[in-house]
Design an enzyme around this catalytic site. Sequence first.
Site, PDB file in Angstrom:
ATOM      1  CB  VAL A   1      -0.918   0.028   1.238  1.00 32.65           C
ATOM      2  CG1 VAL A   1      -1.801   1.274   1.239  1.00 32.65           C
ATOM      3  CG2 VAL A   1      -1.785  -1.231   1.298  1.00 32.65           C
ATOM      4  CB  CYS A   2       1.007   4.217   0.526  1.00 33.08           C
ATOM      5  SG  CYS A   2       1.352   5.983   0.535  1.00 33.08           S
ATOM      6  CB  THR A   3       5.880   4.926  -0.014  1.00 26.81           C
ATOM      7  OG1 THR A   3       5.467   5.111   1.349  1.00 26.81           O
ATOM      8  CG2 THR A   3       5.612   6.210  -0.783  1.00 26.81           C
TER       9      THR A   3
ATOM     10  CB  ALA B   1      -2.921   4.422  -5.494  1.00 27.95           C
TER      11      ALA B   1
END
Lengths: 207, 207
Positions: free
Chosen positions: A99-101, A149
């Site tokens: 998730v995310c970075t 994202a």
Amino acid sequence: MRIAIPLFDRFTALDAVGPYEVLKFLPDAEIVFVAEQAGPVRDVPKWLALTADAAFDDIDACDVLLVPGGPGARALLDDRPLLDWIRRMHETSAWTTSVCTGSLLLGAAGLLKGLSATTHWGAVDVLESFGATYTPERVVFQSEVVTAAGVSSGIDMALALVARLKDRTTAEAIQLAIEYDPQPPFDAGSPAKAPQAAKDLLKRKFP
Amino acid sequence: MRIAIPLFDRFTALDAVGPYEVLKFLPDAEIVFVAEQAGPVRDVPKWLALTADAAFDDIDACDVLLVPGGPGARALLDDRPLLDWIRRMHETSAWTTSVCTGSLLLGAAGLLKGLSATTHWGAVDVLESFGATYTPERVVFQSEVVTAAGVSSGIDMALALVARLKDRTTAEAIQLAIEYDPQPPFDAGSPAKAPQAAKDLLKRKFP
């Protein structure tokens, strides 16, 4: 089915807790939060701590790996204990997800070479530096590697994953359980939609 | 601006962490997790622990009170330490808010009498037993009392609250920061939308 979620200093809590709250409803799931050492792990700005109940050395296999992101992720792109553990988990996992970075950690571990992937909109260049092709979608499935994202997208990813791990009706039942019928009061959740004033404010306040 | 979030045994983590992840971006916020005793507090099914950094006795005022729900909430509807503390906080707070069955705790504390309010769709009867009128909306503002529907609705509530605490552009900037551009893979997030098979499964598995 063991689902392992690594934590690290300065992680983003919603990256982990959003999908956790979905996946925990899976009938045969067992979820474990893991860190280099067991104990509380702090986010930014240190107001929240989640407990890691296991150390990396305690967990040598999992069925689903879910790697959250956060400001701390960028400081760990050459961190051997975390990246080695991610690589070991990937050898046994049916699904390796981020998730995310968190995607940058998968990339730094060498798991995204030649794959399409997504990440937080502010981390595209770093993602691509690991040989991935950025795809501006909310959730990207690439065989057994799944990337989501920014931050809140982990909820969408987890529901899609439940449908594959189990079935669509189970995913819909979980969506109903957490009343995930989102109605954001504004429409500013992506760079394409956010007003310029919001983008400017974010850049000025959180560069 | 102090934002206080009480934790209790068997709370739902996303109820707290969703709005936390929004409110923490407020320029002058300071967020504190509080419990009867400081230390880790476990959710259901005990795989996740959030640390309470303060005890109820340590916190005698706040600007925003945010009460999460969870299976444990129903067991605390006559819990003096928690309800007394909620009443004390409400005396000083500019906003008293709840997510999911956190509304039942506001109700049990006597704060919802004669007000419109929302809660998780499965807790409507209990909510109304405290003198509130259930409103099937995702977020309900009633002067300084704000209630949100089930679990994930806390994110929507927090964004709406930021717009009132600060301004719309700040809320939009935060929405962009957490990339809150929800795209649920299914459309089953409310009883009106969920297929009957999903409702039946939920009832059977999680009565």
